[in-house]
Design a protein around this motif. Structure first.
Motif, PDB file in Angstrom:
ATOM      1  N   GLN A 121       1.622  64.311   5.463  1.00  0.00           N
ATOM      2  CA  GLN A 121       1.427  64.034   4.036  1.00  0.00           C
ATOM      3  C   GLN A 121       1.654  62.553   3.726  1.00  0.00           C
ATOM      4  OE1 GLN A 121       0.185  65.950   1.662  1.00  0.00           O
ATOM      5  NE2 GLN A 121      -0.093  67.554   3.187  1.00  0.00           N
ATOM      6  N   GLY A 122       2.671  61.966   4.338  1.00  0.00           N
ATOM      7  CA  GLY A 122       2.957  60.542   4.125  1.00  0.00           C
ATOM      8  C   GLY A 122       1.803  59.674   4.603  1.00  0.00           C
ATOM      9  N   LEU A 123       1.288  60.014   5.783  1.00  0.00           N
ATOM     10  CA  LEU A 123       0.161  59.252   6.343  1.00  0.00           C
ATOM     11  C   LEU A 123      -1.072  59.365   5.449  1.00  0.00           C
ATOM     12  CD1 LEU A 123      -0.442  57.595   8.926  1.00  0.00           C
ATOM     13  CD2 LEU A 123      -1.418  59.664   9.896  1.00  0.00           C
ATOM     14  N   ILE A 124      -1.340  60.607   5.024  1.00  0.00           N
ATOM     15  CA  ILE A 124      -2.505  60.835   4.155  1.00  0.00           C
ATOM     16  C   ILE A 124      -2.327  60.103   2.832  1.00  0.00           C
ATOM     17  CG2 ILE A 124      -3.679  62.605   2.764  1.00  0.00           C
ATOM     18  CD1 ILE A 124      -3.328  64.520   5.135  1.00  0.00           C
ATOM     19  N   SER A 125      -1.141  60.211   2.230  1.00  0.00           N
ATOM     20  CA  SER A 125      -0.917  59.567   0.930  1.00  0.00           C
ATOM     21  C   SER A 125      -0.985  58.038   1.052  1.00  0.00           C
ATOM     22  CB  SER A 125       0.409  59.992   0.323  1.00  0.00           C
ATOM     23  OG  SER A 125       1.486  59.498   1.094  1.00  0.00           O
ATOM     24  N   HIS A 126      -0.681  57.530   2.228  1.00  0.00           N
ATOM     25  CA  HIS A 126      -0.762  56.077   2.438  1.00  0.00           C
ATOM     26  C   HIS A 126      -2.223  55.594   2.529  1.00  0.00           C
ATOM     27  CE1 HIS A 126       0.466  52.104   3.764  1.00  0.00           C
ATOM     28  NE2 HIS A 126      -0.393  52.196   4.765  1.00  0.00           N
ATOM     29  N   TYR A 127      -3.045  56.323   3.265  1.00  0.00           N
ATOM     30  CA  TYR A 127      -4.418  55.874   3.512  1.00  0.00           C
ATOM     31  C   TYR A 127      -5.458  56.437   2.536  1.00  0.00           C
ATOM     32  CZ  TYR A 127      -2.973  53.718   7.863  1.00  0.00           C
ATOM     33  OH  TYR A 127      -2.382  52.916   8.785  1.00  0.00           O
ATOM     34  N   LEU A 128      -5.172  57.603   1.934  1.00  0.00           N
ATOM     35  CA  LEU A 128      -6.168  58.275   1.098  1.00  0.00           C
ATOM     36  C   LEU A 128      -6.648  57.436  -0.100  1.00  0.00           C
ATOM     37  CD1 LEU A 128      -7.781  60.877   1.015  1.00  0.00           C
ATOM     38  CD2 LEU A 128      -6.006  61.847  -0.452  1.00  0.00           C
ATOM     39  N   PRO A 129      -5.758  56.775  -0.861  1.00  0.00           N
ATOM     40  CA  PRO A 129      -6.258  55.985  -2.003  1.00  0.00           C
ATOM     41  C   PRO A 129      -7.253  54.893  -1.585  1.00  0.00           C
ATOM     42  CG  PRO A 129      -3.886  56.292  -2.172  1.00  0.00           C
ATOM     43  CD  PRO A 129      -4.296  56.805  -0.828  1.00  0.00           C
ATOM     44  N   ASP A 130      -6.949  54.199  -0.493  1.00  0.00           N
ATOM     45  CA  ASP A 130      -7.865  53.169   0.000  1.00  0.00           C
ATOM     46  C   ASP A 130      -9.199  53.773   0.415  1.00  0.00           C
ATOM     47  OD1 ASP A 130      -6.174  51.066  -0.437  1.00  0.00           O
ATOM     48  OD2 ASP A 130      -5.371  51.016   1.612  1.00  0.00           O
ATOM     49  N   LEU A 131      -9.119  54.914   1.090  1.00  0.00           N
ATOM     50  CA  LEU A 131     -10.348  55.577   1.526  1.00  0.00           C
ATOM     51  C   LEU A 131     -11.165  56.055   0.328  1.00  0.00           C
ATOM     52  CD1 LEU A 131      -9.008  57.601   4.584  1.00  0.00           C
ATOM     53  CD2 LEU A 131     -10.577  55.656   4.645  1.00  0.00           C
TER      54      LEU A 131
END
Length: 115
Positions: free
Chosen positions: A30-40
């Motif tokens: 979840q941390g990894l996704i929340s880190h990269y998802l907005p940029d993606l």
């Protein structure tokens, strides 16, 4: 005795691995996704906007190309009309010459010279 080569290279590896904490894996994911998802997501929307702009640009280019084709056909029509005018003038000159020749032959016939 038993040499080092007798022991399996994988022996003891499984026991050495720590137990995997499923909750920790979930939290890390979840941390990894929340880190990269907005940029993606921003990249995705930027790419969608770019794609839409490209579609609009392509449509505009198509319209401009059709205008140029129209201009070329108008130029062709103008050339055709000027050529027609040129040949019409030639025909008028030929007709005038034929009328003049007809007049001359008529005068010669009146004068008594048979042609």
């Amino acid at each position: 005795g038993v040499g080092l080569s007798d022991a399996s290279p994988d022996e003891g590896v499984v026991e050495d691995l720590p137990l995997i904490d499923e909750k920790a894996v979930e939290q890390l994911t979840q941390g990894l996704i929340s880190h990269y998802l907005p940029d993606l997501q921003r990249s995705k929307s930027a790419l969608q906007e770019l794609t839409q702009n490209q579609v609009v640009l392509l449509e505009t280019l198509e319209q401009e190309i059709s205008k140029f084709k129209e201009c070329n056909s108008i130029l062709d029509i103008n050339a055709l009309f000027s050529e027609a005018k040129h040949y019409h003038n030639k025909l008028v000159n030929i007709r005038n010459e034929m009328m003049m020749l007809h007049e001359k032959t008529s005068k010669l016939k009146v004068s008594g010279i048979n042609i």
